[in-house]
Every structure is written in structure tokens, then in C-alpha cells.
Design an enzyme around this catalytic site. Structure first.
Site, PDB file in Angstrom:
ATOM      1  N   HIS A   1      40.465  41.528  50.993  1.00 37.30           N
ATOM      2  CA  HIS A   1      40.358  42.461  49.637  1.00 37.30           C
ATOM      3  C   HIS A   1      41.807  42.052  48.680  1.00 37.30           C
ATOM      4  CE1 HIS A   1      36.778  44.170  51.475  1.00 37.30           C
ATOM      5  NE2 HIS A   1      36.323  43.882  50.228  1.00 37.30           N
TER       6      HIS A   1
ATOM      7  N   HIS B   1      33.997  36.494  50.502  1.00 42.51           N
ATOM      8  CA  HIS B   1      33.452  36.802  51.715  1.00 42.51           C
ATOM      9  C   HIS B   1      31.895  37.526  51.638  1.00 42.51           C
ATOM     10  CE1 HIS B   1      35.303  40.478  49.939  1.00 42.51           C
ATOM     11  NE2 HIS B   1      34.336  41.202  50.992  1.00 42.51           N
TER      12      HIS B   1
ATOM     13  N   CYS C   1      26.399  49.734  50.847  1.00 42.59           N
ATOM     14  CA  CYS C   1      26.690  48.417  50.872  1.00 42.59           C
ATOM     15  C   CYS C   1      28.054  48.206  51.847  1.00 42.59           C
ATOM     16  CB  CYS C   1      27.105  48.155  49.664  1.00 42.59           C
ATOM     17  SG  CYS C   1      27.297  49.305  48.421  1.00 42.59           S
TER      18      CYS C   1
ATOM     19  N   HIS D   1      29.608  45.043  54.872  1.00 41.83           N
ATOM     20  CA  HIS D   1      30.043  43.542  55.068  1.00 41.83           C
ATOM     21  C   HIS D   1      29.341  43.287  56.547  1.00 41.83           C
ATOM     22  CE1 HIS D   1      33.423  44.796  52.817  1.00 41.83           C
ATOM     23  NE2 HIS D   1      33.181  43.621  51.997  1.00 41.83           N
TER      24      HIS D   1
ATOM     25  N   GLU E   1      25.554  55.057  57.373  1.00 40.68           N
ATOM     26  CA  GLU E   1      26.260  55.669  56.101  1.00 40.68           C
ATOM     27  C   GLU E   1      25.161  56.757  55.482  1.00 40.68           C
ATOM     28  OE1 GLU E   1      27.152  53.378  52.791  1.00 40.68           O
ATOM     29  OE2 GLU E   1      28.176  51.708  53.899  1.00 40.68           O
TER      30      GLU E   1
ATOM     31  N   GLU F   1      37.487  42.750  44.972  1.00 39.67           N
ATOM     32  CA  GLU F   1      36.226  42.255  45.581  1.00 39.67           C
ATOM     33  C   GLU F   1      35.455  41.139  45.239  1.00 39.67           C
ATOM     34  OE1 GLU F   1      35.013  43.547  48.231  1.00 39.67           O
ATOM     35  OE2 GLU F   1      34.016  45.556  47.713  1.00 39.67           O
TER      36      GLU F   1
ATOM     37  N   GLU G   1      32.545  38.852  46.354  1.00 33.57           N
ATOM     38  CA  GLU G   1      31.550  38.869  47.568  1.00 33.57           C
ATOM     39  C   GLU G   1      30.448  37.828  47.054  1.00 33.57           C
ATOM     40  OE1 GLU G   1      32.229  43.189  49.378  1.00 33.57           O
ATOM     41  OE2 GLU G   1      30.707  43.056  48.010  1.00 33.57           O
TER      42      GLU G   1
END
Length: 178
Positions: free
Chosen positions: A25, A31, A66, A68, A86, A111, A113
Site C-alpha cells: 500500500h 495486488h 472486503c 485480500h 468481519e 490502494e 487492486e
């Protein structure tokens, strides 16, 4: 202590290595990530308000979950894992599209992504992890769109980009008609 790693990818989502999450980041490296959208049987969308101490986008409203994928972890498995961690529940879901985005934040983080977007349905109890989630609510889609029009800065950057595509997938209008 092992720091979490993200999967670095090409623009076509080909894995090319891993990097510690915060370093990726800081450097703005592309990523792999995922975003889970959840609807209930009433046609309402589950929104999550990110915890106030998140490293970026604190307190902003976004989709249900959300995160990774971990190195070697399939996207669907990661989505089920993080939704449970979460929001305190799991549900059937399927991937509906991918997109790439890049957002530079005021704190110097970026960010960048390749985001896999998944859609699920859930009607049960929600027990969020308060270190991840400040608040949550189900709203009719037209109210979500109205809030985004009236208060765009209260939503995450990726939610602004993904929501219209999710609504197209659901054959719902992408504007409020105001």
C-alpha cells in the site's frame, strides 16, 4: 510475528509474487483483493461502516466485506473466511465480475487492486467484529444511491466504482432518477 502478505498481480490477475500488505500500500503495487456484496430477500443491500481506526477509509460506508486473499488461498475461500471474521456470518456467494482501481489516500497509502467482486444473499443475524466494523445496516438500493448522491464522501472509493456494476448484474437501475 508474521506480517500479512498480499498477492502481487499483473493487469490480467496473474500472480507475480507477494509483498507485506502495508508495503504494497505504501508503494502502490497492484495486488489481488475481493469485495463481497450481500443482499437480503427484501432486496436490501448490506452496508458496512469501516471501523474508525482502519489504516485507510476509516468510518466510510462500503459493501458488506472486503479484504485480500492470502498467498495460495482461492478467492471464494478468502471471501467466506473474511465475511465470517468481519461480519460474523457466512452465506452462499458467487463471483460476478472483476475490475482494477487505484486510489491515493491523504495518508500516503495507495490502494491499487485487482478486485474480485462476489455477491451473496443473507437474512440472519449479523455479529460484526468491532475492530473491523463501526456500524452496519441494510438499505433499499434506491436509498443507497440517494445517499451516494447526497454524501459521496461518506463512501469508499471502490464502492463508488463497484456498485454500478453490481446493480447492472442484478438488472437494477444505477441512478436514483432524482
Amino acid at each position: 510475528m508474521n506480517l500479512p502478505e498480499v498477492i502481487l498481480v499483473t493487469e490480467s490477475d496473474e500472480a507475480i509474487g507477494t509483498m507485506e500488505k502495508m508495503e504494497a500500500h505504501r508503494k502502490g503495487r497492484l495486488h489481488r483483493a475481493f469485495s463481497v456484496f450481500v443482499m437480503n430477500d427484501a432486496g436490501e443491500m448490506l452496508l458496512q461502516q469501516r471501523a474508525l481506526d482502519k489504516y485507510h477509509s476509516p468510518g466510510l460506508w462500503t459493501n458488506a466485506c472486503c479484504s485480500h486473499q492470502l498467498p495460495g488461498e482461492p478467492t471464494l475461500a478468502a471471501a467466506h473466511r473474511r465475511l465470517q471474521e468481519e461480519m460474523g456470518f457466512d452465506c452462499p456467494m458467487q463471483e460476478i465480475f472483476t475490475f482494477t482501481y487505484k486510489t491515493v489516500f491523504d495518508n500516503g497509502l495507495t490502494e491499487h487492486e485487482f478486485d474480485h467482486v462476489l455477491l451473496g444473499t443473507f437474512n440472519g443475524a449479523i455479529v460484526p467484529d468491532t475492530t473491523e466494523v463501526n456500524d452496519y445496516r441494510y438499505l433499499p438500493v434506491h436509498q443507497v444511491l440517494e445517499l451516494m448522491e447526497q454524501e459521496p464522501a461518506t463512501f469508499t472509493s471502490w464502492f463508488h466504482l463497484a456498485l454500478p456494476k453490481v446493480l447492472q448484474h442484478l438488472n437494477l437501475p444505477v441512478t436514483t432518477g432524482l
